[in-house]
Design a protein around this motif. Sequence first.
Motif, PDB file in Angstrom:
ATOM      1  N   ASP A   1       0.094   3.285   4.521  1.00  0.00           N
ATOM      2  CA  ASP A   1       1.393   2.647   4.731  1.00  0.00           C
ATOM      3  C   ASP A   1       1.493   1.286   4.043  1.00  0.00           C
ATOM      4  O   ASP A   1       2.559   0.657   4.068  1.00  0.00           O
ATOM      5  CB  ASP A   1       1.656   2.463   6.238  1.00  0.00           C
ATOM      6  CG  ASP A   1       1.684   3.780   6.986  1.00  0.00           C
ATOM      7  OD1 ASP A   1       2.139   4.785   6.403  1.00  0.00           O
ATOM      8  OD2 ASP A   1       1.242   3.808   8.158  1.00  0.00           O
ATOM      9  N   TRP A   2       0.399   0.840   3.440  1.00  0.00           N
ATOM     10  CA  TRP A   2       0.392  -0.472   2.795  1.00  0.00           C
ATOM     11  C   TRP A   2       1.228  -0.432   1.528  1.00  0.00           C
ATOM     12  O   TRP A   2       1.008   0.408   0.645  1.00  0.00           O
ATOM     13  CB  TRP A   2      -1.044  -0.875   2.472  1.00  0.00           C
ATOM     14  CG  TRP A   2      -1.171  -2.183   1.739  1.00  0.00           C
ATOM     15  CD1 TRP A   2      -0.345  -3.263   1.820  1.00  0.00           C
ATOM     16  CD2 TRP A   2      -2.201  -2.539   0.803  1.00  0.00           C
ATOM     17  NE1 TRP A   2      -0.789  -4.277   1.010  1.00  0.00           N
ATOM     18  CE2 TRP A   2      -1.928  -3.854   0.368  1.00  0.00           C
ATOM     19  CE3 TRP A   2      -3.319  -1.883   0.309  1.00  0.00           C
ATOM     20  CZ2 TRP A   2      -2.741  -4.512  -0.547  1.00  0.00           C
ATOM     21  CZ3 TRP A   2      -4.123  -2.534  -0.601  1.00  0.00           C
ATOM     22  CH2 TRP A   2      -3.846  -3.840  -1.021  1.00  0.00           C
ATOM     23  N   GLN A   3       2.169  -1.356   1.418  1.00  0.00           N
ATOM     24  CA  GLN A   3       2.994  -1.485   0.219  1.00  0.00           C
ATOM     25  C   GLN A   3       2.319  -2.492  -0.716  1.00  0.00           C
ATOM     26  O   GLN A   3       2.521  -3.705  -0.603  1.00  0.00           O
ATOM     27  CB  GLN A   3       4.403  -1.934   0.587  1.00  0.00           C
ATOM     28  CG  GLN A   3       5.171  -0.925   1.425  1.00  0.00           C
ATOM     29  CD  GLN A   3       6.546  -1.443   1.798  1.00  0.00           C
ATOM     30  OE1 GLN A   3       6.697  -2.299   2.656  1.00  0.00           O
ATOM     31  NE2 GLN A   3       7.562  -0.904   1.139  1.00  0.00           N
TER      32      GLN A   3
ATOM     33  N   VAL B   1       3.674  -5.935  -2.363  1.00  0.00           N
ATOM     34  CA  VAL B   1       4.789  -6.488  -1.585  1.00  0.00           C
ATOM     35  C   VAL B   1       4.266  -7.644  -0.741  1.00  0.00           C
ATOM     36  O   VAL B   1       3.241  -7.501  -0.055  1.00  0.00           O
ATOM     37  CB  VAL B   1       5.414  -5.405  -0.683  1.00  0.00           C
ATOM     38  CG1 VAL B   1       6.488  -6.014   0.228  1.00  0.00           C
ATOM     39  CG2 VAL B   1       6.006  -4.286  -1.534  1.00  0.00           C
TER      40      VAL B   1
ATOM     41  N   ARG C   1       3.103 -10.154   2.003  1.00  0.00           N
ATOM     42  CA  ARG C   1       2.768  -9.960   3.418  1.00  0.00           C
ATOM     43  C   ARG C   1       3.115 -11.243   4.194  1.00  0.00           C
ATOM     44  O   ARG C   1       2.254 -11.885   4.779  1.00  0.00           O
ATOM     45  CB  ARG C   1       1.278  -9.633   3.544  1.00  0.00           C
ATOM     46  CG  ARG C   1       0.921  -8.263   2.993  1.00  0.00           C
ATOM     47  CD  ARG C   1      -0.590  -8.062   2.920  1.00  0.00           C
ATOM     48  NE  ARG C   1      -1.257  -8.255   4.195  1.00  0.00           N
ATOM     49  CZ  ARG C   1      -1.378  -7.312   5.132  1.00  0.00           C
ATOM     50  NH1 ARG C   1      -0.870  -6.107   4.937  1.00  0.00           N
ATOM     51  NH2 ARG C   1      -2.020  -7.576   6.259  1.00  0.00           N
TER      52      ARG C   1
ATOM     53  N   GLY D   1       0.059  -9.504  -1.524  1.00  0.00           N
ATOM     54  CA  GLY D   1      -0.101  -8.073  -1.312  1.00  0.00           C
ATOM     55  C   GLY D   1      -0.975  -7.359  -2.308  1.00  0.00           C
ATOM     56  O   GLY D   1      -0.841  -6.140  -2.503  1.00  0.00           O
TER      57      GLY D   1
ATOM     58  N   ARG E   1      -0.551   7.353  -6.098  1.00  0.00           N
ATOM     59  CA  ARG E   1       0.471   6.323  -6.271  1.00  0.00           C
ATOM     60  C   ARG E   1       0.738   6.015  -7.743  1.00  0.00           C
ATOM     61  O   ARG E   1       1.837   5.599  -8.107  1.00  0.00           O
ATOM     62  CB  ARG E   1       0.029   5.023  -5.583  1.00  0.00           C
ATOM     63  CG  ARG E   1      -0.063   5.108  -4.072  1.00  0.00           C
ATOM     64  CD  ARG E   1      -0.270   3.727  -3.497  1.00  0.00           C
ATOM     65  NE  ARG E   1      -0.656   3.741  -2.088  1.00  0.00           N
ATOM     66  CZ  ARG E   1      -0.271   2.817  -1.197  1.00  0.00           C
ATOM     67  NH1 ARG E   1       0.511   1.824  -1.597  1.00  0.00           N
ATOM     68  NH2 ARG E   1      -0.666   2.881   0.053  1.00  0.00           N
TER      69      ARG E   1
END
Length: 260
Positions: A126-128, A131, A133, A148, A171
């Motif tokens: 679930d880590w973007q 982006v 933090r 991030g 990804r």
Amino acid sequence: MAQLQMADVNGTAGQQLASNGERVDPGGFKLKFCTVCASNQNRSMESHLRLASAHYPVISFGTGSLVRLPGPTITQPNVYQFNKTSYDSMYKELEAKDPRLYRANGLLNMLERNRGVKWGPERWQDWQIGVPRLDHSTDKGSAGVEGGVVDVVITCEERCWDAVVDDLHSRGSLLNRPVHIINVDIKDNHEEALVGGRGILDLADSLNKAAAEERELDPSGFDSGNAASRASFDERVPEIIGEWQERWPNLPATWTLGWF
């Protein structure tokens, strides 16, 4: 602040300890780290705390579908959701259920440590990546990882290493930024997590020393994650891990270079 000289067999000779026993921040360049285990509870959190206490920027995650903690029997685990349940609420729930059991098996002590590090367990998938933090400013080790991204991911079990590598492949390399993915195999119990945490800190120190040396050639390129600027460091990592493995033969390691 009172300082003590620290010297041991694990490569930390010459470092300074403050009067509270924590390492004095030497300043200068620091690699950014991420620690990963199945539930973001024991091994990754012990290593997260070790690295943060040594003033490294660090975040941590789990790779499981759910957070699972031992229950009264093997068929009755305590199950929680990632990103939605705090360590504090877990602590209070287990303390209310059976304080004697959960104190004896170490879960309450573990959760007490965890809730002093960050809010709750996070899931790697679930880590973007990339982006900011910004809502993690109170986490230990948060300074430096607000953007991030990290330089090194250290997993604590082979299946977690596989999950991280597979996830990054799926990804794609959106940021075109190299990241070292290292597995340090640690048995999932409190005693082995303590040993593993010390080993991971020693590995971090060795990696950071080499990175600081190679960074001098092109600081801005290195800091931006430019692959060419980091190539000399990337080439040294397998040798660094090999030397570390000789110091920590009971912590089998696996390595690959991945991409964010």
